[in-house]
Design a protein around this motif. Structure first.
Motif, PDB file in Angstrom:
ATOM      1  N   SER A 110       0.838  -1.208   0.000  1.00  0.00           N
ATOM      2  CA  SER A 110       0.000   0.000   0.000  1.00  0.00           C
ATOM      3  C   SER A 110       0.874   1.261   0.000  1.00  0.00           C
ATOM      4  O   SER A 110       1.184   1.790  -1.070  1.00  0.00           O
ATOM      5  CB  SER A 110      -0.985  -0.032   1.169  1.00  0.00           C
ATOM      6  OG  SER A 110      -0.320   0.028   2.417  1.00  0.00           O
ATOM      7  N   GLN A 111       1.285   1.700   1.174  1.00  0.00           N
ATOM      8  CA  GLN A 111       2.067   2.941   1.277  1.00  0.00           C
ATOM      9  C   GLN A 111       3.360   2.831   0.465  1.00  0.00           C
ATOM     10  O   GLN A 111       4.018   1.791   0.487  1.00  0.00           O
ATOM     11  CB  GLN A 111       2.398   3.166   2.750  1.00  0.00           C
ATOM     12  CG  GLN A 111       2.915   4.538   3.083  1.00  0.00           C
ATOM     13  CD  GLN A 111       3.127   4.686   4.592  1.00  0.00           C
ATOM     14  OE1 GLN A 111       3.289   3.693   5.301  1.00  0.00           O
ATOM     15  NE2 GLN A 111       3.115   5.903   5.070  1.00  0.00           N
ATOM     16  N   GLY A 112       3.724   3.918  -0.206  1.00  0.00           N
ATOM     17  CA  GLY A 112       4.893   3.879  -1.084  1.00  0.00           C
ATOM     18  C   GLY A 112       6.192   4.070  -0.327  1.00  0.00           C
ATOM     19  O   GLY A 112       6.573   5.199  -0.013  1.00  0.00           O
TER      20      GLY A 112
ATOM     21  N   TYR B 249      -2.546  13.753  -5.678  1.00  0.00           N
ATOM     22  CA  TYR B 249      -1.839  13.297  -4.466  1.00  0.00           C
ATOM     23  C   TYR B 249      -2.492  13.980  -3.264  1.00  0.00           C
ATOM     24  O   TYR B 249      -2.873  15.148  -3.330  1.00  0.00           O
ATOM     25  CB  TYR B 249      -0.345  13.636  -4.565  1.00  0.00           C
ATOM     26  CG  TYR B 249       0.446  13.127  -3.384  1.00  0.00           C
ATOM     27  CD1 TYR B 249       0.493  11.773  -3.102  1.00  0.00           C
ATOM     28  CD2 TYR B 249       1.115  14.003  -2.545  1.00  0.00           C
ATOM     29  CE1 TYR B 249       1.195  11.296  -2.000  1.00  0.00           C
ATOM     30  CE2 TYR B 249       1.828  13.531  -1.448  1.00  0.00           C
ATOM     31  CZ  TYR B 249       1.855  12.180  -1.181  1.00  0.00           C
ATOM     32  OH  TYR B 249       2.554  11.713  -0.092  1.00  0.00           O
TER      33      TYR B 249
ATOM     34  N   TYR C 265       9.451  11.650  -8.316  1.00  0.00           N
ATOM     35  CA  TYR C 265       9.754  10.377  -8.995  1.00  0.00           C
ATOM     36  C   TYR C 265      10.575  10.603 -10.268  1.00  0.00           C
ATOM     37  O   TYR C 265      10.505   9.814 -11.199  1.00  0.00           O
ATOM     38  CB  TYR C 265       8.459   9.631  -9.322  1.00  0.00           C
ATOM     39  CG  TYR C 265       7.653   9.267  -8.089  1.00  0.00           C
ATOM     40  CD1 TYR C 265       8.036   8.204  -7.274  1.00  0.00           C
ATOM     41  CD2 TYR C 265       6.529  10.003  -7.713  1.00  0.00           C
ATOM     42  CE1 TYR C 265       7.324   7.878  -6.133  1.00  0.00           C
ATOM     43  CE2 TYR C 265       5.805   9.678  -6.566  1.00  0.00           C
ATOM     44  CZ  TYR C 265       6.210   8.619  -5.786  1.00  0.00           C
ATOM     45  OH  TYR C 265       5.513   8.295  -4.650  1.00  0.00           O
TER      46      TYR C 265
ATOM     47  N   LYS D 129      12.660   9.317  -2.037  1.00  0.00           N
ATOM     48  CA  LYS D 129      12.358   8.397  -3.137  1.00  0.00           C
ATOM     49  C   LYS D 129      13.632   7.948  -3.839  1.00  0.00           C
ATOM     50  O   LYS D 129      13.841   6.782  -4.119  1.00  0.00           O
ATOM     51  CB  LYS D 129      11.474   9.089  -4.184  1.00  0.00           C
ATOM     52  CG  LYS D 129      10.133   9.521  -3.672  1.00  0.00           C
ATOM     53  CD  LYS D 129       9.234   8.330  -3.448  1.00  0.00           C
ATOM     54  CE  LYS D 129       8.678   8.320  -2.057  1.00  0.00           C
ATOM     55  NZ  LYS D 129       7.587   9.194  -1.767  1.00  0.00           N
TER      56      LYS D 129
ATOM     57  N   PHE E 273       4.648   2.514  -8.596  1.00  0.00           N
ATOM     58  CA  PHE E 273       3.313   1.968  -8.401  1.00  0.00           C
ATOM     59  C   PHE E 273       2.811   1.270  -9.662  1.00  0.00           C
ATOM     60  O   PHE E 273       3.066   1.721 -10.776  1.00  0.00           O
ATOM     61  CB  PHE E 273       2.325   3.085  -8.033  1.00  0.00           C
ATOM     62  CG  PHE E 273       2.745   3.850  -6.807  1.00  0.00           C
ATOM     63  CD1 PHE E 273       2.865   3.203  -5.581  1.00  0.00           C
ATOM     64  CD2 PHE E 273       3.050   5.198  -6.878  1.00  0.00           C
ATOM     65  CE1 PHE E 273       3.275   3.899  -4.441  1.00  0.00           C
ATOM     66  CE2 PHE E 273       3.457   5.895  -5.753  1.00  0.00           C
ATOM     67  CZ  PHE E 273       3.566   5.246  -4.535  1.00  0.00           C
TER      68      PHE E 273
ATOM     69  N   ARG F 179      -4.013   0.424  -6.262  1.00  0.00           N
ATOM     70  CA  ARG F 179      -2.610   0.768  -6.506  1.00  0.00           C
ATOM     71  C   ARG F 179      -1.701  -0.108  -5.645  1.00  0.00           C
ATOM     72  O   ARG F 179      -1.903  -0.224  -4.439  1.00  0.00           O
ATOM     73  CB  ARG F 179      -2.396   2.245  -6.141  1.00  0.00           C
ATOM     74  CG  ARG F 179      -1.062   2.823  -6.576  1.00  0.00           C
ATOM     75  CD  ARG F 179      -0.721   4.108  -5.815  1.00  0.00           C
ATOM     76  NE  ARG F 179      -0.151   3.801  -4.509  1.00  0.00           N
ATOM     77  CZ  ARG F 179       0.326   4.714  -3.654  1.00  0.00           C
ATOM     78  NH1 ARG F 179       0.286   5.991  -3.971  1.00  0.00           N
ATOM     79  NH2 ARG F 179       0.816   4.345  -2.479  1.00  0.00           N
TER      80      ARG F 179
HETATM   81  N1  GLN Z   1       3.706   9.122  -0.985  1.00  0.00           N
HETATM   82  C1  GLN Z   1       3.588   7.830  -0.420  1.00  0.00           C
HETATM   83  C2  GLN Z   1       2.512   7.046  -1.172  1.00  0.00           C
HETATM   84  O1  GLN Z   1       1.936   7.534  -2.072  1.00  0.00           O
HETATM   85  C3  GLN Z   1       3.217   7.864   1.030  1.00  0.00           C
HETATM   86  C4  GLN Z   1       3.633   9.064   1.798  1.00  0.00           C
HETATM   87  C5  GLN Z   1       2.844   9.179   3.065  1.00  0.00           C
HETATM   88  O2  GLN Z   1       2.583   8.183   3.731  1.00  0.00           O
HETATM   89  N2  GLN Z   1       2.417  10.360   3.359  1.00  0.00           N
HETATM   90  O3  GLN Z   1       2.240   5.943  -0.850  1.00  0.00           O
END
Ligand code: GLN
Ligand code: PMP
Length: 385
Positions: free
Chosen positions: A36-38, A125, A205, A236, A320, A365
């Motif tokens: 999940s979380q990036g 976002y 990114y 990143k 993603f 995602r």
């Molecule tokens: N940007 C990251 C995402 O899209 C997470 C960043 C956050 O947890 N604020 O998953």
């Protein structure tokens, strides 16, 4: 503690806990694979960790200059020139910040007054609209066109009014994994000509871009660079999202306003980390090799999904991979993401949370910044659904 006894007039009445916190917490509770979380589930380069320790142990632990240590600003300037041919003055046009989110928030706070409109692309976002709203601004949305998330430039033109103060763009794009083309940037340059609109360009990114696509920084386009904040994150690029370090670049007169806000908020960013990055940025291969590294991960994940009923959407950038699940379920993506975490042991992000109203398409995602082992296990679960 007792409850605050007076009514609270919230500045952000519609904001709850971010989806990233919600899904990562749920994944932990259910011991699910967390796509999940990036964030990467592998560690950063050992050299970078050693540099950080080295500078902590060298006593560089007090306030650095407000805009960041000059060595790091020079390294950023050199990189921008070599990658995009853009000349930024490290003294006046570059500021090191505690993360990219902070830099975007600061740019918005410096320029958006109550009643101003800010153009966002939807899905957006999740930090952008609250940054605008807490400053009294009004987000105005332009829809990206499903399923390729392309930009309708007529709609952009129509969204501009005399009140438009800013536009926030993001390429490579989270959550859609689409990228802006050179033609998009030329259109943007032409649409904004003769306006006083300031652009915040979220380029965190920049190196995570695939299949031969080239990152289209606003810095490449003089008509855009002159009105833009380029925002970036070391998190990143160097797999250190927990270090919360980023930077912003803009022409001097825009950056002066940015620094007025920054100096009374964070004031400075972490000192020893800056020395570490200033050294580590000399290793160009560390960022130039990222596209190939992550493209391999994307392809490995997709290969693992062969034969699945999920339909992959193009992932041209970011880390993603979006999967459409029309063939699997009629559920809302928010419900499905929770159910898959609890029942199947795999967590994802429902893309509808990046819209004001849930769109009709059904997309989850998945983050592929994970070890091959994690990706293989995740893909196996998804293939069986
Ligand atoms: N940007 C990251 C995402 O899209 C997470 C960043 C956050 O947890 N604020 O998953
Ligand atoms: N912008 C986008 C589009 C992101 O996806 C993220 C985090 N993944 C950020 C900004 C945040 O960067 P930082 O952690 O440096 O604040």
């Amino acid at each position: 503690m007792q409850t605050y006894p007076q009514p609270i007039s919230s500045k952000l009445p519609n904001v709850g806990t971010t989806i990233f916190t919600v899904m990562s917490r749920l994944a932990a509770e259910h011991n699910a694979i967390n796509l999940s979380q990036g964030f990467p589930d592998f560690d950063c380069a050992p050299e970078l960790r050693e540099l950080f320790c080295k500078y902590i142990n060298s006593g560089l632990n007090q306030y650095p200059p407000m805009a960041g240590i000059i060595g790091l600003r020079e390294a950023i300037a050199e990189k921008m020139q070599s990658l995009y041919g853009a000349v930024y003055d490290p003294e006046h046009e570059i500021t090191v910040t505690p993360g990219a989110t902070y830099a975007i928030f600061t740019a918005v706070t410096a320029f958006v007054s109550p009643g101003d409109e800010v153009i966002l692309f939807e899905p957006a976002y999740d930090s952008y609209a609250p940054a605008v709203e807490v400053n009294g601004g009004k987000p105005v949305y332009v829809q990206l066109r499903y399923p390729d998330y392309s930009i309708d430039w007529e709609a952009v033109k129509n969204a501009i009014t005399p009140k438009t103060r800013m536009m926030i763009i993001n390429t490579p794009n989270n959550p859609t994994a689409s990228v802006f083309s050179a033609e998009d940037l030329r259109m943007l340059e032409s649409v904004l000509r003769d306006t006083n609109i300031v652009v915040a360009s979220d380029e965190v990114y920049e190196h995570l871009i695939y299949d031969g696509h080239q990152h289209q920084s606003v810095a490449r386009y003089p008509g855009l660079a002159e009105r833009s904040f380029v925002v970036n994150s070391f998190g990143k690029t160097y797999a250190v999202t927990g270090w919360k370090m980023g930077y912003a670049l803009a022409p001097k007169n825009l950056m002066m306003e940015f620094r007025k806000v920054h100096q009374f908020n964070a004031f400075v960013s972490n000192s020893p980390v800056q020395y570490a990055f200033a050294d580590y940025m000399k290793n160009k291969d560390a960022y130039l090799s990222l596209a190939a590294f992550y493209q391999k991960k994307r392809d490995f994940f997709l290969q693992g999904l062969n034969g699945s009923r999920f339909k992959p959407l193009p992932s041209r950038g970011t880390f993603f991979q979006n999967l459409a699940y029309d063939a699997i379920s009629d559920e809302r993506d928010t419900d499905l993401a929770v159910r898959l975490t609890k029942e199947n042991g795999i967590a994802s992000i429902p893309v509808s949370v990046f819209y004001r109203e849930p769109p009709p398409h059904k997309v989850l995602r998945f983050c592929f910044a994970k070890s091959d082992e994690t990706l293989a296990r995740g893909a196996e679960i998804l293939r069986k659904l």
